[in-house]
Design an enzyme around this catalytic site. Structure first.
Site, short mmCIF file in Angstrom:
data_model
loop_
_atom_site.label_atom_id
_atom_site.label_comp_id
_atom_site.label_asym_id
_atom_site.label_seq_id
_atom_site.Cartn_x
_atom_site.Cartn_y
_atom_site.Cartn_z
N SER A 20 22.97 33.40 -101.90
CA SER A 20 24.15 33.27 -102.78
C SER A 20 25.43 33.17 -101.97
O SER A 20 26.32 32.36 -102.26
CB SER A 20 24.25 34.50 -103.70
OG SER A 20 23.18 34.55 -104.60
N ARG A 24 28.18 29.90 -101.39
CA ARG A 24 29.60 30.05 -101.72
C ARG A 24 30.48 29.76 -100.50
O ARG A 24 31.57 29.20 -100.64
CB ARG A 24 29.85 31.46 -102.27
CG ARG A 24 29.33 31.60 -103.72
CD ARG A 24 29.10 33.04 -104.11
NE ARG A 24 28.80 33.23 -105.52
CZ ARG A 24 27.61 33.04 -106.08
NH1 ARG A 24 26.58 32.64 -105.35
NH2 ARG A 24 27.43 33.24 -107.37
N SER A 190 25.20 36.02 -116.18
CA SER A 190 24.82 35.04 -115.16
C SER A 190 25.98 34.78 -114.22
O SER A 190 27.04 34.30 -114.63
CB SER A 190 24.41 33.72 -115.84
OG SER A 190 24.43 32.68 -114.89
N ASP A 337 16.09 38.54 -109.48
CA ASP A 337 15.24 37.72 -108.61
C ASP A 337 14.10 38.54 -107.97
O ASP A 337 13.17 37.96 -107.41
CB ASP A 337 16.07 37.08 -107.49
CG ASP A 337 17.03 36.03 -108.04
OD1 ASP A 337 16.80 35.54 -109.17
OD2 ASP A 337 18.01 35.70 -107.34
C1 S3P Z 1 22.59 33.41 -108.30
C2 S3P Z 1 22.59 34.04 -109.51
C3 S3P Z 1 21.38 34.38 -110.25
C4 S3P Z 1 20.15 34.35 -109.38
C5 S3P Z 1 20.11 33.15 -108.48
C6 S3P Z 1 21.34 33.09 -107.60
C7 S3P Z 1 23.88 33.08 -107.67
O1 S3P Z 1 21.20 33.45 -111.31
O2 S3P Z 1 18.99 34.40 -110.18
O3 S3P Z 1 18.95 33.17 -107.67
O4 S3P Z 1 23.90 32.75 -106.46
O5 S3P Z 1 24.90 33.14 -108.36
P1 S3P Z 1 21.97 33.65 -112.70
O6 S3P Z 1 23.36 33.87 -112.38
O7 S3P Z 1 21.79 32.40 -113.49
O8 S3P Z 1 21.27 34.83 -113.32
#
Ligand code: S3P
Length: 451
Positions: A20, A24, A190, A337
């Site tokens: 993540s 970003r 989310s 996750d």
């Molecule tokens: C993520 C957010 C999560 C996660 C994904 C990565 C992110 O999804 O499941 O693997 O990097 O913002 P959601 O925000 O849709 O739950």
């Protein structure tokens, strides 16, 4: 490595950078002024898809090879087989030569986010504000994942965004427009939805507010602030003001707790194990795996706790007798996750584990409720799917089986962990999909098993 019963796991493992945060860093660096330097960047296929998209939008991104490291393993090479040779070598750092908020150029081709939901949803928030039109697609899994959740708020902000097949999924056609801020209540917790709206909010007129039912991971808020954006939170609401500029930064990406989760689980359920997992991000919006493992009776100690923008720690894990618990409510987004591997821990635990409020599992890289039930049942576990989770009656002895990963990296890694306590051999079809988030996973696991 052979996926079968082992006598114990021992040693240290330094896992790759957080997925993540790596995404970003590339995105925010691309729309900042100046050169952003990123160390410990995750060179998994998903983050390489993000780099590819921003290069097509005119951003120069250099992957500086680590001259001291030999090519780490064949998997890493394969992970980037779609990419150029330079990105296949382990990187010392990534340099993103940002062109500012208004410096992206119209791409000459369709953007392809591969398997990456984070790329698809976050980049949509940026593209919604650009003075050009983009078509964005991804692989077969991405083309089935719900995009209405971002199309609705971005349209409310003024963007012209449509699903080309009319099914609410990618491919998406995004025509950028001048945007206005909104006060949005998201039905789902989310971070991808929240971040898409916040990124659009950088370009909007007036303030943008996103309220979630439960707080999701906050890496965007932390990193956007670091890049100079005016963003803050009030309870479950994230608030951003339009930015005149973002400024390039240096980012050292912590290890990914979602990848550490496989070693946490393996260390707990395989007898005679003791593992030190080094430099893991332990942001409280992501640390549900640690809290859950401890609640199940796991012997886990955090050492060397540190803070450099994001909190980090080394995690010491020892074999434990786990017991079942109920996992529900606000903790769910902090371990969403990790639920596949938590299923494996639950199968190894005594008693019953109930997972609720996790309907989001159905719309991940695969339908993780159906796929976990199918595969864990094949190994002899007692697991039942529900509308929003699963119920696992632990303690049944597991046996090897032929597992279908459905090309979902988290399914493949979870069953590699299950194989360590199963009698006989386990085969994982599509096992190379671990390249999405952890190219050297099997090598790292193998090293801990052969102490
Ligand atoms: C993520 C957010 C999560 C996660 C994904 C990565 C992110 O999804 O499941 O693997 O990097 O913002 P959601 O925000 O849709 O739950």
């Amino acid at each position: 490595m052979s996926l079968s019963n082992v006598k114990g796991l021992r040693g240290e493992v330094t896992i790759p950078g957080d997925k993540s945060i790596s995404h970003r860093a590339v995105m925010f660096g691309s729309i900042a002024n100046g050169t952003t330097e990123v160390t410990n960047f995750l060179q998994g296929a998903d983050c390489l898809s993000t780099i590819d998209c921003f290069r097509r939008l005119g951003i120069e991104i250099e992957i500086i090879p680590d001259t001291n490291a030999a090519v780490k393993n064949e998997s890493l090479k394969e992970a980037s087989s779609k990419q150029t040779t330079e990105s296949r070598k382990p990187a010392e750092k990534i340099l993103i030569h940002g062109k500012g908020l208004h410096g992206l150029k119209a791409p000459s081709s369709i953007l392809n986010a591969g398997n990456s939901g984070t790329t698809t949803r976050l980049i949509s928030g940026i593209l919604a504000a650009q003075p050009f039109e983009t078509t964005l697609t991804g692989d077969a899994s991405i083309q089935k994942r719900p995009m209405k959740r971002i199309m609705e708020p971005l349209s409310m902000m003024g963007a012209d965004i449509k699903s080309l097949n009319g099914n609410g999924c990618a491919p998406l056609e995004i025509k950028g427009r001048p945007l206005k801020g909104i006060d949005y209540f998201s039905k789902v917790a989310s971070a991808q939805v929240k971040s898409a709206i916040l990124l659009a909010g950088l370009y909007a007129e007036g303030e943008t507010r996103v309220t979630e039912p439960v707080i999701s991971r906050n890496h965007s808020e932390i990193m956007l602030r670091y890049f100079g954006a005016d963003v803050h939170t009030e309870g479950k609401t994230a608030i951003i003001k339009p930015a005149a500029d973002l400024y390039a930064q240096s980012i050292n990406v912590p290890g990914d707790i979602s990848s550490a989760a496989y070693f946490i689980a393996a260390g707990l359920i395989v007898p005679n194990s003791e593992i030190l997992i080094k430099n893991v991000g332990v942001n409280p919006t992501r640390d549900g795996i640690i809290k859950t493992a401890i609640a199940m009776g796991g012997d886990i100690t955090l050492l060397n706790q540190n803070f450099d923008g994001e909190p980090t720690a080394d995690i010491l894990v020892r074999s434990s007798s786990l017991h079942g618990i109920t996992i529900e409510g606000d903790i769910i987004p902090t371990l969403i996750d990790e639920l596949p591997v938590i299923n494996i821990m639950a199968a190894a635990a005594s008693g019953t584990t109930v997972i609720k409020d996790a309907a989001e599992l159905k719309v991940k890289e695969s339908d993780r409720i159906a796929v976990m039930v199918e595969n864990l049942s094949k190994m002899g576990a007692d697991i039942m799917g529900t509308d929003d989770g699963m119920i696992i009656k632990g303690g049944k002895s597991l046996h090897g089986a032929i597992i279908d990963s459905y090309e979902d990296h988290r399914i493949a890694m979870s069953f590699a962990v299950a194989s360590l306590i199963a009698d006989g051999e386990t085969t994982i079809n599509g096992r190379d999909c671990v390249n999405i988030s952890y190219p050297s996973f099997y090598e790292d696991l193998d090293r801990l098993c052969s102490f």
